[in-house]
Design a protein around this motif. Structure first.
Motif, PDB file in Angstrom:
ATOM      1  N   GLU A  32       0.811  -1.217   0.000  1.00  0.00           N
ATOM      2  CA  GLU A  32       0.000   0.000   0.000  1.00  0.00           C
ATOM      3  C   GLU A  32       0.848   1.272   0.000  1.00  0.00           C
ATOM      4  O   GLU A  32       0.312   2.354   0.041  1.00  0.00           O
ATOM      5  N   SER A  33       2.153   1.199  -0.007  1.00  0.00           N
ATOM      6  CA  SER A  33       3.114   2.301  -0.118  1.00  0.00           C
ATOM      7  C   SER A  33       4.327   2.039   0.766  1.00  0.00           C
ATOM      8  O   SER A  33       5.024   1.061   0.548  1.00  0.00           O
ATOM      9  N   HIS A  34       4.578   2.861   1.827  1.00  0.00           N
ATOM     10  CA  HIS A  34       5.785   2.651   2.626  1.00  0.00           C
ATOM     11  C   HIS A  34       5.699   3.313   4.006  1.00  0.00           C
ATOM     12  O   HIS A  34       4.896   4.211   4.226  1.00  0.00           O
ATOM     13  N   LEU A  35       6.578   2.835   4.896  1.00  0.00           N
ATOM     14  CA  LEU A  35       6.780   3.430   6.221  1.00  0.00           C
ATOM     15  C   LEU A  35       8.282   3.599   6.394  1.00  0.00           C
ATOM     16  O   LEU A  35       9.048   2.670   6.127  1.00  0.00           O
ATOM     17  N   ALA A  36       8.715   4.784   6.811  1.00  0.00           N
ATOM     18  CA  ALA A  36      10.141   5.049   7.023  1.00  0.00           C
ATOM     19  C   ALA A  36      10.352   5.666   8.401  1.00  0.00           C
ATOM     20  O   ALA A  36       9.526   6.451   8.874  1.00  0.00           O
ATOM     21  N   ILE A  37      11.475   5.291   9.037  1.00  0.00           N
ATOM     22  CA  ILE A  37      11.847   5.831  10.346  1.00  0.00           C
ATOM     23  C   ILE A  37      13.307   6.255  10.284  1.00  0.00           C
ATOM     24  O   ILE A  37      14.156   5.510   9.793  1.00  0.00           O
ATOM     25  N   SER A  45      19.373  14.335  19.316  1.00  0.00           N
ATOM     26  CA  SER A  45      18.249  15.221  19.640  1.00  0.00           C
ATOM     27  C   SER A  45      17.181  14.511  20.461  1.00  0.00           C
ATOM     28  O   SER A  45      16.180  15.123  20.842  1.00  0.00           O
ATOM     29  N   GLY A  46      17.357  13.209  20.676  1.00  0.00           N
ATOM     30  CA  GLY A  46      16.404  12.444  21.469  1.00  0.00           C
ATOM     31  C   GLY A  46      15.058  12.242  20.796  1.00  0.00           C
ATOM     32  O   GLY A  46      14.025  12.202  21.466  1.00  0.00           O
ATOM     33  N   LYS A  47      15.065  12.098  19.457  1.00  0.00           N
ATOM     34  CA  LYS A  47      13.792  11.891  18.765  1.00  0.00           C
ATOM     35  C   LYS A  47      14.005  11.141  17.453  1.00  0.00           C
ATOM     36  O   LYS A  47      15.124  11.034  16.951  1.00  0.00           O
ATOM     37  N   SER A  48      12.908  10.633  16.923  1.00  0.00           N
ATOM     38  CA  SER A  48      12.906   9.922  15.645  1.00  0.00           C
ATOM     39  C   SER A  48      11.781  10.469  14.780  1.00  0.00           C
ATOM     40  O   SER A  48      10.704  10.805  15.277  1.00  0.00           O
ATOM     41  N   TYR A  49      12.055  10.523  13.485  1.00  0.00           N
ATOM     42  CA  TYR A  49      11.072  10.988  12.509  1.00  0.00           C
ATOM     43  C   TYR A  49      10.428   9.770  11.855  1.00  0.00           C
ATOM     44  O   TYR A  49      11.120   8.842  11.432  1.00  0.00           O
ATOM     45  N   VAL A  50       9.110   9.782  11.778  1.00  0.00           N
ATOM     46  CA  VAL A  50       8.357   8.656  11.215  1.00  0.00           C
ATOM     47  C   VAL A  50       7.444   9.194  10.121  1.00  0.00           C
ATOM     48  O   VAL A  50       6.792  10.225  10.303  1.00  0.00           O
ATOM     49  N   GLU A  51       7.405   8.480   8.996  1.00  0.00           N
ATOM     50  CA  GLU A  51       6.491   8.865   7.920  1.00  0.00           C
ATOM     51  C   GLU A  51       5.844   7.623   7.329  1.00  0.00           C
ATOM     52  O   GLU A  51       6.521   6.699   6.895  1.00  0.00           O
ATOM     53  N   LEU A  52       4.525   7.611   7.346  1.00  0.00           N
ATOM     54  CA  LEU A  52       3.740   6.542   6.735  1.00  0.00           C
ATOM     55  C   LEU A  52       2.977   7.132   5.563  1.00  0.00           C
ATOM     56  O   LEU A  52       2.284   8.141   5.715  1.00  0.00           O
ATOM     57  N   SER A  53       3.108   6.522   4.408  1.00  0.00           N
ATOM     58  CA  SER A  53       2.311   6.888   3.237  1.00  0.00           C
ATOM     59  C   SER A  53       1.545   5.651   2.810  1.00  0.00           C
ATOM     60  O   SER A  53       2.109   4.554   2.765  1.00  0.00           O
ATOM     61  N   SER A  54       0.270   5.838   2.505  1.00  0.00           N
ATOM     62  CA  SER A  54      -0.567   4.701   2.140  1.00  0.00           C
ATOM     63  C   SER A  54      -1.663   5.135   1.177  1.00  0.00           C
ATOM     64  O   SER A  54      -2.198   6.234   1.292  1.00  0.00           O
TER      65      SER A  54
END
Length: 111
Positions: free
Chosen positions: A69-74, A80-89
């Motif tokens: 259905e597309s992708h998920l990236a982390i 910086s004590g954080k993570s970036y998350v992107e889900l496209s569907s």
């Protein structure tokens, strides 16, 4: 007498929609991120085609799931004590359910 061959191509216009959600989380642990997000992808019934990851030498981690259905990236930013998350569907219902389930996780807080 010769023949003249003409070709005609017909096109069908198809509209596609991609539903994306981008957010930050305070979790930066690769194993915890991988396990949690993959479990929720499976719970929501996303089709996992491929998974790949990379651990950077000094620090940091990036991974992605190629989905039917597309992708998920982390991408982690431990400094910086954080993570970036992107889900496209292309499936809005699955995307929305995924976000609800991730938001309910005690180890992943959406910033």
């Amino acid at each position: 007498m010769g023949f003249i061959l003409t070709m005609s191509t017909m096109y069908k216009h198809t509209e596609a929609n991609i539903y994306s959600r981008k957010f930050w989380t305070v979790c930066t642990e690769p194993e915890e991120l991988r396990n949690t997000f993959e479990r929720v992808l499976k719970e929501v019934d996303f089709t996992i085609v491929l998974f790949n990851e990379h651990h950077f030498t000094a620090q940091g981690y990036t991974c992605f799931w190629l989905l039917g259905e597309s992708h998920l990236a982390i991408h982690t930013f431990p400094e910086s004590g954080k993570s970036y998350v992107e889900l496209s569907s292309c499936n809005k219902i699955k995307r929305d359910l995924f976000i609800l389930k991730i938001a309910a996780q005690t180890n992943i807080s959406i910033a």
